[in-house]
Motif scaffolding. Structure first.
Motif, mmCIF file in Angstrom:
data_model
loop_
_atom_site.group_PDB
_atom_site.id
_atom_site.type_symbol
_atom_site.label_atom_id
_atom_site.label_comp_id
_atom_site.label_asym_id
_atom_site.label_seq_id
_atom_site.Cartn_x
_atom_site.Cartn_y
_atom_site.Cartn_z
ATOM 1 N N ARG A 101 31.469 -12.013 2.669
ATOM 2 C CA ARG A 101 30.350 -12.422 3.506
ATOM 3 C C ARG A 101 30.841 -12.577 4.934
ATOM 4 O O ARG A 101 31.937 -13.086 5.161
ATOM 5 C CB ARG A 101 29.790 -13.759 3.039
ATOM 6 C CG ARG A 101 29.216 -13.765 1.640
ATOM 7 C CD ARG A 101 27.954 -12.962 1.560
ATOM 8 N NE ARG A 101 26.955 -13.445 2.489
ATOM 9 C CZ ARG A 101 26.095 -14.426 2.231
ATOM 10 N NH1 ARG A 101 26.119 -15.029 1.077
ATOM 11 N NH2 ARG A 101 25.209 -14.800 3.117
ATOM 12 N N TYR A 151 22.772 -8.482 -2.997
ATOM 13 C CA TYR A 151 23.998 -8.489 -2.201
ATOM 14 C C TYR A 151 24.053 -7.288 -1.268
ATOM 15 O O TYR A 151 24.464 -7.398 -0.114
ATOM 16 C CB TYR A 151 25.260 -8.511 -3.083
ATOM 17 C CG TYR A 151 26.495 -8.388 -2.226
ATOM 18 C CD1 TYR A 151 27.172 -7.179 -2.110
ATOM 19 C CD2 TYR A 151 26.930 -9.468 -1.455
ATOM 20 C CE1 TYR A 151 28.260 -7.057 -1.258
ATOM 21 C CE2 TYR A 151 28.016 -9.357 -0.606
ATOM 22 C CZ TYR A 151 28.676 -8.144 -0.507
ATOM 23 O OH TYR A 151 29.747 -8.015 0.347
ATOM 24 N N GLU A 158 24.374 -8.289 7.295
ATOM 25 C CA GLU A 158 25.526 -8.895 7.970
ATOM 26 C C GLU A 158 26.330 -7.860 8.744
ATOM 27 O O GLU A 158 27.027 -8.208 9.688
ATOM 28 C CB GLU A 158 26.387 -9.634 6.940
ATOM 29 C CG GLU A 158 25.644 -10.872 6.427
ATOM 30 C CD GLU A 158 26.420 -11.673 5.409
ATOM 31 O OE1 GLU A 158 27.502 -11.240 5.005
ATOM 32 O OE2 GLU A 158 25.915 -12.737 5.020
#
Lengths: 255, 311
Positions: A101, A151, A158
């Motif tokens: 992450r 995800y 991200e």
């Protein structure tokens, strides 16, 4: 009483999106959640959400959450595609396994700032500071009904700021549209396609010209030429110079 | 595979059995009496907390959402409530869970217009007065444009009161309004104080409805009237199915798109299903001591106005 409840309780496929169903017994909240933050939705609700979020995102461009919702509700074909691309690539496969992450708490900002100019880490931090953005403002997925695909879309969100860095585009409307064109070609996400097509409506004529003649063709060419941007383990490449990474992925130098 | 559909539901339903049993036994150990939050089971304390947070979160978009969800019809319902109340100037109204002030503002408009009619009638009877006397009567009546009517708006949620106060300022309501932070289950008022008690779309969110009804009885003057406007049960089965479909499919989506808040609006539609039907609620009101308890269905029971008197 209970009689009323069982009338109100949904049958399978009725599509009520409550987080649990109450028939006779009580069910702990979250039993049907696939991941934290997941809100199960029926096909009708997804359709309504897709339409509503599209309209709202156009009406109020500051509603980034609506862009996110649009992406989630329309990504049912593109997301599995992306996931498969990742699975069949060694680096992408590792990303799916390790689930990194990109967050302020996981990044060592001081170390990145200390890296030489021109490296991915240094330029990324410069981008964040210049544009006053943070990786922590990315919305977590809510309406994706598969934990792994959730995800994938989270990773896509991200990595968006890194796209800005690699493409050299700022976070103004023009820069965002260019990145959207690139992402649309790369990911095939309908949300990117819509954003790329409708984003320009709010731009001035001069900017539209630059967009149409230089930036978009470049973005499309790069997008086509580049390998899948989700298959790059960026966290292990902070020291790599941006130009070298661009070459490796296949992004042409920005005009 | 196409993950967009819900194959996981069947899977989880089967898995749910053992998990449910475990959850059930954990619930048994939970402290405090149990109640519901929408379709979940929670303790009373948890419920109060969750509901507080729901309204804290929706306060700023409350009015917009009401208009979107009911296509503006909630305004008609509230108008009907105040017309049914038919307040005369001098009435002291307590509007509980009055948050953003919709009932209070309508009350003020109503008594103001009643007052104006009164003054016009008075003037017509006094056409033989001199100009000076007429002008003087304007002065003294101006200071009583509401005729001493007053409304106290009581809400448990600070955010809702804040939005209400801002709205009042924006719309130009200043006199005759008071804003009080308070809990319907334990009102900060003395006995026998108010002429009318209203609670519009609020009693559904109260954890102990029986206590709220008792409090309503307590603070009303003898002869005072209790009026409750609330979502209720639809008797017509076709309409009921359409209503369910709209409630569960459309409203949470509206919540997400307009207010960015799915969960609060999911709670809202669930809480409507949880509320007792018309007859049962009527019985609860009678249990609190009210007489001549009656209800009026609006839109086939989507909404009902319950009324009772303290004698």
């Amino acid at each position: 009483g209970t009689a009323r409840l069982s009338r109100a309780a949904p049958r399978a496929g009725d599509g009520r999106s409550g987080e649990e169903e109450e028939v006779e017994e009580e069910v702990e909240e979250g039993c049907y959640q696939l991941y934290p933050g997941h809100i199960p939705t029926s096909p009708l609700q997804k359709a309504l959400l897709a339409a509503g979020s599209a309209v709202m995102a156009l009406y109020d461009p500051y509603r980034h959450d609506m862009v996110a919702v649009l992406g989630e509700t329309t990504g049912c074909l593109a997301l599995p595609n992306l996931r498969d691309k990742m699975k069949h690539h060694p680096e992408g496969y590792r990303i799916l396994q390790e689930r990194p992450r990109i967050r302020l708490s996981t990044l060592d900002m001081d170390r990145l700032r200390g890296l030489p100019d021109g490296t991915l880490g240094r330029e990324y931090v410069r981008f964040l500071e210049d544009n006053k953005v943070s990786p922590d403002t990315r919305m977590p997925p809510k309406f994706v009904d598969d934990e792994e695909l959730a995800y994938v879309i989270q990773r896509y969100r991200e990595v968006h700021d890194l796209m800005h860095t690699l493409l050299g585009m700022p976070t103004n409307m023009l820069g965002e549209v260019v990145v959207k064109w690139f992402e649309a070609v790369q990911t095939g996400l309908p949300m990117c396609v819509l954003g790329a097509a409708f984003g320009p409506v709010r731009l001035s004529a001069r900017k539209l010209q630059v967009l149409a003649t230089e930036l978009v063709p470049w973005a499309i060419r790069s997008g086509r030429n580049a390998s899948c941007i989700l298959n790059v383990y960026y966290e292990q490449r902070w020291e790599q110079p941006v130009e070298s990474l661009r070459e490796e992925i296949g992004i042409f130098p920005p005009p | 595979a196409a993950a967009g559909l819900c194959p996981y539901r069947a899977l989880l339903a089967r898995r749910g059995g053992a998990l449910r049993a475990l959850c059930g036994s954990v619930r048994g150990l939970a402290a405090g009496p149990e109640t519901h939050f929408g379709f979940q089971t929670v303790t009373e304390a948890e419920r109060r907390e969750k509901i507080y947070r729901v309204f804290e979160s929706v306060a700023k978009k409350y009015d917009v959402m009401n208009d979107s969800m009911t296509l503006g019809i909630h305004r008609v319902w509230k108008d009907i409530l105040v017309h049914k109340m038919n307040p005369s100037p001098g009435t002291l109204l307590l509007d509980v869970a009055g948050g953003t002030g919709d009932i209070a503002f309508r009350f003020i408009n109503y008594v103001r217009s009643v007052r104006e009619h009164q003054l016009q009638r008075k003037l017509r009877h006094h056409q033989n007065l001199s100009w000076q006397e007429i002008a003087e009567s304007y002065q003294e009546d101006k200071s009583k444009s509401l005729g001493d009517s007053q409304v106290v708006i009581c809400d448990i949620n600070k955010e809702m009161l804040k939005v209400g106060k801002q709205k009042a300022q924006h719309l130009g309501y200043s006199e005759g309004l008071s804003w009080v932070l308070g809990n319907a289950e334990e009102l900060p008022f003395d006995d026998d104080k108010f002429d009318v008690y209203t609670i519009a779309f609020g009693i559904r969110n109260v954890t102990r409805i029986d206590l709220a009804l008792q409090e309503a009885y307590r603070v009303l003057k003898p002869g005072g009237r209790f009026l409750c406007l609330e979502f209720s049960q639809v008797s017509n089965s076709l309409l009921s199915r359409l209503y369910d479909l709209y409630s569960f499919q459309v409203i949470p989506v509206l919540g997400e798109v307009i207010a960015g808040d799915w969960k609060s609006y999911q709670y809202l539609v669930e809480s409507i299903r949880r509320f007792p039907p018309q007859e049962e609620f009527k019985a609860m009101i009678e249990d609190a001591g009210f007489f001549k308890v009656d209800y009026q269905n609006l839109n086939s029971g989507i909404v009902a106005i319950h009324s009772g008197f303290k004698l």
